[in-house]
Scaffold this active site. Structure first.
Site, PDB file in Angstrom:
ATOM      1  N   HIS A 125      14.787  85.638 -64.431  1.00  0.00           N
ATOM      2  CA  HIS A 125      14.882  87.105 -64.450  1.00  0.00           C
ATOM      3  C   HIS A 125      16.220  87.625 -63.918  1.00  0.00           C
ATOM      4  O   HIS A 125      16.882  88.452 -64.543  1.00  0.00           O
ATOM      5  CB  HIS A 125      13.760  87.731 -63.613  1.00  0.00           C
ATOM      6  CG  HIS A 125      12.387  87.304 -64.017  1.00  0.00           C
ATOM      7  ND1 HIS A 125      12.008  87.158 -65.330  1.00  0.00           N
ATOM      8  CD2 HIS A 125      11.303  86.993 -63.285  1.00  0.00           C
ATOM      9  CE1 HIS A 125      10.743  86.772 -65.374  1.00  0.00           C
ATOM     10  NE2 HIS A 125      10.295  86.659 -64.150  1.00  0.00           N
ATOM     11  N   ASP A 127      11.061  86.068 -71.500  1.00  0.00           N
ATOM     12  CA  ASP A 127      11.353  86.500 -70.137  1.00  0.00           C
ATOM     13  C   ASP A 127      10.987  87.981 -70.147  1.00  0.00           C
ATOM     14  O   ASP A 127      11.720  88.791 -70.710  1.00  0.00           O
ATOM     15  CB  ASP A 127      12.837  86.312 -69.798  1.00  0.00           C
ATOM     16  CG  ASP A 127      13.105  86.717 -68.357  1.00  0.00           C
ATOM     17  OD1 ASP A 127      12.437  87.634 -67.853  1.00  0.00           O
ATOM     18  OD2 ASP A 127      13.994  86.121 -67.727  1.00  0.00           O
ATOM     19  N   HIS A 128       9.838  88.311 -69.562  1.00  0.00           N
ATOM     20  CA  HIS A 128       9.322  89.666 -69.789  1.00  0.00           C
ATOM     21  C   HIS A 128      10.241  90.742 -69.212  1.00  0.00           C
ATOM     22  O   HIS A 128      10.156  91.902 -69.606  1.00  0.00           O
ATOM     23  CB  HIS A 128       7.883  89.817 -69.300  1.00  0.00           C
ATOM     24  CG  HIS A 128       7.746  89.826 -67.825  1.00  0.00           C
ATOM     25  ND1 HIS A 128       7.567  88.692 -67.080  1.00  0.00           N
ATOM     26  CD2 HIS A 128       7.756  90.842 -66.939  1.00  0.00           C
ATOM     27  CE1 HIS A 128       7.471  89.007 -65.811  1.00  0.00           C
ATOM     28  NE2 HIS A 128       7.587  90.306 -65.688  1.00  0.00           N
TER      29      HIS A 128
END
Ligand code: NAP
Length: 498
Positions: free
Chosen positions: A251, A188-189
């Site tokens: 996110h 999950d950047h």
């Protein structure tokens, strides 16, 4: 606070090279590889973090050789590397470490060649699945068949990780057939962003905040992730997903976990992820009137003539949301009674991701001349201009009695820490973490499943009710209903500001 800049150690000199590695990027010719992964690796190379014997191996079906792939990588760096002109000598040296194998995740082509390349290496082996999720299982199975799924190998799995609890469980089970959980890095950047980690540093590295970090002192918390772009070329994918699946389930929930979790005993992967999981499991179900869905309409003043959502996805009856605003509660001792408001959307007024902690008012005002409401507000900006602002109340300067005003104490990281602070993109950091074997910033399988278990009933409720999102103007900050939801609670959304 910007005086911090003086006397700061040279951050660039702290780069520690990682151990030798071979990184295979399945989907090496794709959009993500070209925009993020390959330019990010080049920046790590320039920073001196990549050992000279590390190899990056692109793998996709396109028929080309290593020379062709190197040319593609050079183009990607020129376009997305974020450098005016990449230093040629460095670029040449980097490209020497790049290879390519034409491979089919679902067929036999290329696997013998990849196996040959990876044979007998005592380096760290990492396999990045930068392909459509439908291929994740095929890749895991093929890696095992061809003897590359040994206990040292690591796999990096892109989002989306499932589209509901059932598919996420099935994917976890498939990956678990071939790899242990300690080998699986679910990206999950958002977790790789500097400020997100700073959130933990601020909370757990300072005495100042933690005693106040609870329902007794915090009035509410807001998390906003606003984008100015529409669905663009991803319309077909996005319309099957929507903001809930694309943004909230991953996110926004990850950000919620980091802001709300208990202090872990250590900063180690499982200690941190255990605490995040407890937050997700303590989330109350969302009531239907506490969640607002929106779909962007065209911006009629927009000279470029961007289409509205339905035109963009090519479905005049689409019921998919491009905007969500919701209110939830965490049922535990720390947070009981403190609402968390989450909001995300496309084609909003500004690109801005921000977490805001709004503290309660003082219990009693001693300043009779001041009729205002004053609250300390801590806002943590993830993008753009990563940094932290603390709103404090002071006396309005000048004569005329004790009137109070709120002023921001601003710490923009690039100003406070110098240029170097900005340079590590989330993908760069996360890939280096994979090589270092550090899973702290990656989602564990049970976290992903718990997040879907909370999200699924919300989506099922919409489907059962035939819920249709309300329209909002492109360039606005979402539907009027989202603002009304806040107003009913006597609160207001933070302005979405760049
Ligand atoms: P993309 O541009 O469509 O690229 C897909 C890649 O997979 C291409 O390199 C393609 O190359 C390769 N491929 C397709 N079928 C294959 C097969 N049978 N065997 C081997 N390789 C195959 O997709 P993307 O945007 O890069 O996205 C990749 C993954 O990252 C997806 O899971 C996506 O959800 C995720 N992601 C992307 C972004 C983004 O910004 N792009 C952001 C977050 C997550 P060939 O056609 O040559 O085989």
């Amino acid at each position: 606070m910007s005086s911090l800049h003086e006397g700061m150690p040279n951050i660039a000199s702290r780069v520690i090279p990682v151990d030798p590695f071979d990184l295979v990027i399945f989907g090496g010719t794709g959009d993500l590889a070209r925009r993020k992964i390959l330019p990010g690796l080049f920046r790590r190379f320039i920073a001196g973090q990549m050992p000279a014997n590390a190899r990056i191996i692109g793998a996709a079906r396109s028929d080309m050789d290593s020379a062709g792939f190197r040319a593609m990588v050079a183009e990607a760096i020129a376009e997305f590397g974020g450098m005016e002109s990449p230093p040629q000598a460095k670029l040449d040296a980097f490209l020497k470490q790049i290879h390519y194998v034409a491979i089919d995740a679902r067929g036999e082509a290329g696997w013998a060649e990849l196996q040959e390349l990876m044979k007998g290496t005592d380096k760290i082996e990492a396999y990045y699945f930068s392909v459509a999720p439908a291929l994740f299982g095929d890749l895991a199975e093929r890696l095992q068949q061809w003897g590359m799924a040994d206990k040292q190998a690591r796999i990096v799995v892109e989002k989306p990780f499932g589209r509901d609890l059932e598919t996420a469980q099935a994917l976890n089970a498939t990956l678990a057939t071939y790899f242990d959980e300690r080998q699986i890095y679910r990206i999950d950047h958002y977790l790789g962003k500097e400020t997100v980690q700073n959130l933990m540093a601020v909370r757990f590295g300072n005495m100042l905040f933690e005693p106040l970090w609870n329902a007794q002192y915090v009035d509410h918390i807001q998390i906003t992730v606003a984008e100015t772009v529409g669905v663009g070329g991803r319309g077909e994918y996005y319309d099957k997903s929507g903001a809930m699946r694309d943004m909230v389930q991953n996110h926004l929930m990850q950000l919620l976990c980091l802001i709300a979790m208990e202090p872990p005993a250590r900063f180690d992967p499982n200690a941190v992820r255990d605490e995040k999981l407890k937050v997700i499991r303590a989330l109350d179900p969302v009531l239907p009137h506490h969640i607002i869905r929106g779909q962007y309409d065209a911006d009629h003043d927009d000279a470029e003539g961007h289409p509205n959502y339905r035109d963009a996805v090519g479905d005049p009856r689409s019921k998919t949301e491009s905007f969500i605003a919701l209110k939830t509660q965490i049922s535990n001792w720390r947070w009981s009674g403190t609402p968390f408001y989450l909001r995300t959307g496309k084609r909003m007024s500004a690109r801005s991701s921000e977490i805001t902690v709004v503290f309660k008012e003082t219990p009693h005002s001693i300043f009779a001349e001041d009729a205002g409401q004053h609250r300390n507000v801590l806002s943590i900006r993830l993008q753009p201009n990563e940094g932290i602002t603390l709103g404090v109340t002071i006396k309005e300067p000048g004569p005329g009695g004790m009137r109070l005003i709120d002023v921001p104490l601003d710490m923009t990281f690039s100003e406070a820490l110098g240029e170097d602070a900005e340079q590590v993109d989330a993908y760069e950091r996360l890939i280096m973490d994979v090589i270092r074997g550090n899973q702290t910033l990656f989602m564990r399988g049970d976290e992903v499943e718990a997040a879907w278990a909370w999200t699924d009933p919300i989506i099922q409720g919409w489907e059962a009710r035939g819920d249709v999102p309300k329209f909002y103007d492109s360039g606005s900050d979402g539907t009027t209903e989202a603002f009304e939801m806040m107003r009913r609670d006597g609160r207001e959304w933070r302005k979405v500001a760049p």
